[in-house]
Scaffold this motif. Structure first.
Motif, mmCIF file in Angstrom:
data_model
loop_
_atom_site.group_PDB
_atom_site.id
_atom_site.type_symbol
_atom_site.label_atom_id
_atom_site.label_comp_id
_atom_site.label_asym_id
_atom_site.label_seq_id
_atom_site.Cartn_x
_atom_site.Cartn_y
_atom_site.Cartn_z
ATOM 1 N N ALA A 83 0.986 -1.265 0.052
ATOM 2 C CA ALA A 83 0.050 -0.090 -0.033
ATOM 3 C C ALA A 83 0.885 1.246 0.019
ATOM 4 C CB ALA A 83 -0.902 0.092 1.163
ATOM 5 N N ALA A 84 1.934 1.263 -0.896
ATOM 6 C CA ALA A 84 2.755 2.217 -1.132
ATOM 7 C C ALA A 84 3.542 2.523 0.275
ATOM 8 C CB ALA A 84 2.161 3.642 -1.678
ATOM 9 N N MET A 129 5.401 5.334 -8.973
ATOM 10 C CA MET A 129 4.468 4.720 -9.566
ATOM 11 C C MET A 129 3.267 4.363 -8.536
ATOM 12 S SD MET A 129 6.697 1.894 -11.561
ATOM 13 C CE MET A 129 7.579 1.133 -10.234
ATOM 14 N N ALA A 130 3.526 5.173 -7.124
ATOM 15 C CA ALA A 130 2.456 4.909 -6.501
ATOM 16 C C ALA A 130 1.270 5.977 -6.800
ATOM 17 C CB ALA A 130 2.827 4.774 -4.999
ATOM 18 N N SER A 131 1.593 6.819 -7.498
ATOM 19 C CA SER A 131 0.649 7.766 -7.767
ATOM 20 C C SER A 131 0.091 7.331 -9.342
ATOM 21 C CB SER A 131 1.273 9.191 -8.012
ATOM 22 O OG SER A 131 2.029 9.209 -9.201
ATOM 23 N N ASP A 132 -1.127 7.773 -9.748
ATOM 24 C CA ASP A 132 -1.736 7.436 -10.960
ATOM 25 C C ASP A 132 -0.877 7.132 -12.116
ATOM 26 O OD1 ASP A 132 -4.738 6.892 -12.054
ATOM 27 O OD2 ASP A 132 -3.560 8.171 -13.547
ATOM 28 N N ALA A 248 -8.464 6.522 -1.099
ATOM 29 C CA ALA A 248 -8.914 7.422 -1.840
ATOM 30 C C ALA A 248 -8.525 7.476 -3.356
ATOM 31 C CB ALA A 248 -8.441 8.932 -1.479
ATOM 32 N N GLY A 249 -9.003 7.983 -4.263
ATOM 33 C CA GLY A 249 -8.590 7.876 -5.843
ATOM 34 C C GLY A 249 -7.598 8.853 -6.188
ATOM 35 N N PRO A 250 -7.395 9.009 -7.318
ATOM 36 C CA PRO A 250 -6.199 9.793 -8.008
ATOM 37 C C PRO A 250 -6.086 11.146 -7.455
ATOM 38 C CG PRO A 250 -6.886 8.354 -9.650
ATOM 39 C CD PRO A 250 -8.020 8.112 -8.502
ATOM 40 N N GLY A 375 -0.120 6.537 2.424
ATOM 41 C CA GLY A 375 0.472 5.724 1.126
ATOM 42 C C GLY A 375 0.268 6.637 -0.221
ATOM 43 N N GLY A 376 1.362 6.669 -0.902
ATOM 44 C CA GLY A 376 0.958 7.359 -2.333
ATOM 45 C C GLY A 376 0.515 9.017 -2.010
ATOM 46 N N ASP A 377 -0.011 9.376 -2.999
ATOM 47 C CA ASP A 377 -0.375 10.837 -3.125
ATOM 48 C C ASP A 377 -1.643 10.568 -2.483
ATOM 49 O OD1 ASP A 377 -1.231 9.588 -5.319
ATOM 50 O OD2 ASP A 377 -0.745 11.387 -6.762
ATOM 51 N N GLY A 379 -3.479 8.537 -1.252
ATOM 52 C CA GLY A 379 -4.503 7.218 -1.650
ATOM 53 C C GLY A 379 -4.649 6.277 -0.547
ATOM 54 N N THR A 380 -4.038 6.125 0.167
ATOM 55 C CA THR A 380 -4.184 5.320 1.539
ATOM 56 C C THR A 380 -3.635 5.677 2.670
ATOM 57 O OG1 THR A 380 -3.868 2.918 0.167
ATOM 58 C CG2 THR A 380 -3.521 2.993 2.678
#
Lengths: 388, 388
Positions: A83-84, A129-132, A248-250, A375-377, A379-380
């Motif tokens: 999860a990033a 790569m953890a972003s859209d 959450a989404g992109p 996690g990510g931008d 997202g988690t």
């Protein structure tokens, strides 16, 4: 559901390592299992976090190899989570849920990452790569850029002069380096001053070098058990009081980058389960991947109203003796950020704090602690509340 | 723990696709949710399988984007699982456990893979990352080589002439292609004859082209709910009777490649939970990544004694009207093998079979079915037993 406790934690030094992911993990895992007074053969399942083993070592499917490396039995399922940057926290949450449910009595959780050997250029691309991959990556938006945009949005939305916001962000970096200097496992054990931050190289305007956490190699682990099994533990059990995970989404669908919706949902679930509020938290390890990220987290976790948290570090409210001690370990900024290992690394620090084992960086009288991992931008987000 | 049912399944056609992983998954997920008579907003969590999104699309951290793409709420945790070819089965097991435990009432499970666009050369290397990266990959052991070695070991251990074993393996391929010809979602809907298999190009001696499953793009999904929520389902609920997951270390530590220790542990747990034996299973979707792999699975799952399963397909015992119908969908061999989606694809087939919805490939009177998925070179196995 049964009560669940952490009875052992382990962690390698974070930084540059010449060990493999599994070697790093084995060191942390055996330390955690040893603290728990158990053997690898006692572990009924492994919840394993790793983000980029395929890029780092050409190693996918790392969980069963990690379990076998330390001598866990074939009957123990070994499962990889990704999860990033929130990877290990998500693994932890699933382990705790399944121990609480009675599926396992004893589970091992942990993570490993050794991203430095792929080089920082590839690591930057790989992390992105953890972003859209279709609508964000191709625009050149790597993570420093995401949080740079969030900084500008924060300043504009809350009417804070950018220079003032940057000074307050720099104080976050100074504070976390000061904390890290007290942590023998931190990647950077060196204090820095405000001038060093504000004169650092520009990375993504307005973020400068010392606004950003490093790439790190490292591994972390912990042993979680049902209440019945905590009685025989050599160390004081630390209890899981609440947990939350949300998604959450992109970025393009999120709108306001100063509000991390997944965090707001995850922490609300954590407080609800624990029956606590932000006022009850003595110490928190939160996701300061960038200095602005610590400020955004302070607000979403309920320690400050939105728009009011930016000066917390500058006012000394988030260090020892303050309102809530934030990242006593040094945080991602100074302790380091081996992405797939970060979550259980935050658990490691909170467990040690609640046991009172942190020596010069001990938060006096800490009874309740929180883990927050993004996690990510955006997202988690996964949160845990732990209590002594 | 509560009883758990599958009330909706969805699946794209397997084969070559120009869609992204998330587009493929969305199609399968919306089909499953629709069958369940629910909306994406009803899904309380996503358990998402994907193996190689980072190599395929530069996309890590795919779960929250997949959840957002179909309109799931931020409060729903979206978690990525990776266990090589067993990825989606492992995701399924965790979903079922957490619904059984009362953490969720309704969960979405699924997986997606679109490996073909990276090209078969890179795909071969990327898939091989699921074996040990330090002591296996560098020797050139890709998966066809692993199962080629297992074939030689099987022949030697059980005193079967290699030519006879190869003929029997070819019958597995012929049978699964015959089944696949009845499945409108299969990658290969074309019957082949024994001659075609035995005259195919050599891949890894003694495995020839038609002993090997293809690379595939595709996605699959299912909706799992607690018993209380199954009552209102438009379709007949299919119940999870037993599950097992187990792990084993690198190949060099396993010794006998004809015995998949993780499968023996996982299926024993499944039978124990279900209170059933192999004799109770009417239909099984098992992991025929290579023809020899179907034979190894038939034995470890208890349908045949070790050394006795190799002629099952040749004798017609594993097709319609036989002792147990094996891979009525066409299996990995003919239906295809989009690795991160395969497990819930096997669930899709068993659910359709137990509902009696499979038309020309329906297993008459099927009441109990099994899913068997092998990840990597014997590293992970996850089994499910489903009943109507």
């Amino acid at each position: 559901m049964r009560e669940v406790a952490v009875i052992g934690v382990g962690m390698t030094k974070f930084g540059v390592s010449d060990k493999t992911n599994i070697e790093l993990f084995s060191q942390a895992a055996l330390e955690a299992i040893g603290e728990a007074g158990l053997e690898p053969g006692d572990m009924e399942a492994l919840f394993f976090g790793n983000c980029l083993g395929d890029f780092e070592e050409g190693q996918l499917h790392m969980a069963p190899f990690a379990a076998a490396a330390i001598g866990m039995p074939t009957t123990a399922p070994a499962t990889r989570f990704e999860a990033a940057c929130a990877t290990a926290t998500v693994a932890m949450r699933h382990a705790v849920l399944l121990v609480a449910a009675g599926v396992y009595d004893v589970a091992l959780v942990g993570g490993a990452e050794r991203c430095l050997r792929m080089g920082t250029d590839l690591a930057t691309r790989a992390f992105a790569m953890a972003s859209d991959a279709y609508y964000e990556g191709p625009t050149g938006v790597t993570f420093p850029a995401v949080f740079a945009m969030a900084t500008h949005m924060y300043a504009a939305k809350h009417g804070v002069e950018l220079s003032e916001l940057k000074r307050c962000m720099a104080e976050v970096s100074v504070k976390n380096h000061r904390h890290g200097a007290l942590n023998p496992l931190a990647q950077f054990q060196k204090e820095i001053d405000l001038d060093k931050v504000l004169k650092g190289p520009m990375i993504a305007d307005p973020l400068q070098l010392f606004d950003c956490c490093p790439f790190s190699d490292g591994a972390t682990a912990c042993v979680v058990v049902a209440a019945e099994r905590a009685k025989a533990a050599p160390k004081q059990p630390i209890w899981v009081a609440g947990m939350g995970q949300a998604s959450a989404g992109p970025l393009y669908a999120q709108g306001d980058l100063t509000r991390v919706r997944a965090r707001e949902a995850a922490v609300a679930a954590s407080y609800k389960q624990a029956g606590l509020t932000a006022a009850d938290i003595d110490v928190v390890e939160l996701h300061d991947c960038f200095t602005i990220a610590e400020i955004l987290a302070l607000e979403a976790l309920g320690f400050y109203e939105f728009g009011q948290g930016y000066a917390a570090a500058a006012k000394g409210e988030t260090t020892f003796g303050g309102k809530v001690v934030v990242n006593p370990s040094g945080g991602l900024k100074a302790k380091g950020h081996p992405i797939g290992a970060t979550g259980t690394g935050q658990v490691y620090e909170i467990v040690k704090q609640l046991r009172g084992e942190c020596g010069p960086r001990q938060v006096a009288g800490a009874k309740v602690g929180m883990v927050d991992t993004l996690g990510g931008d955006l997202g988690t987000v996964c949160n845990l509340i732990l209590r002594s």
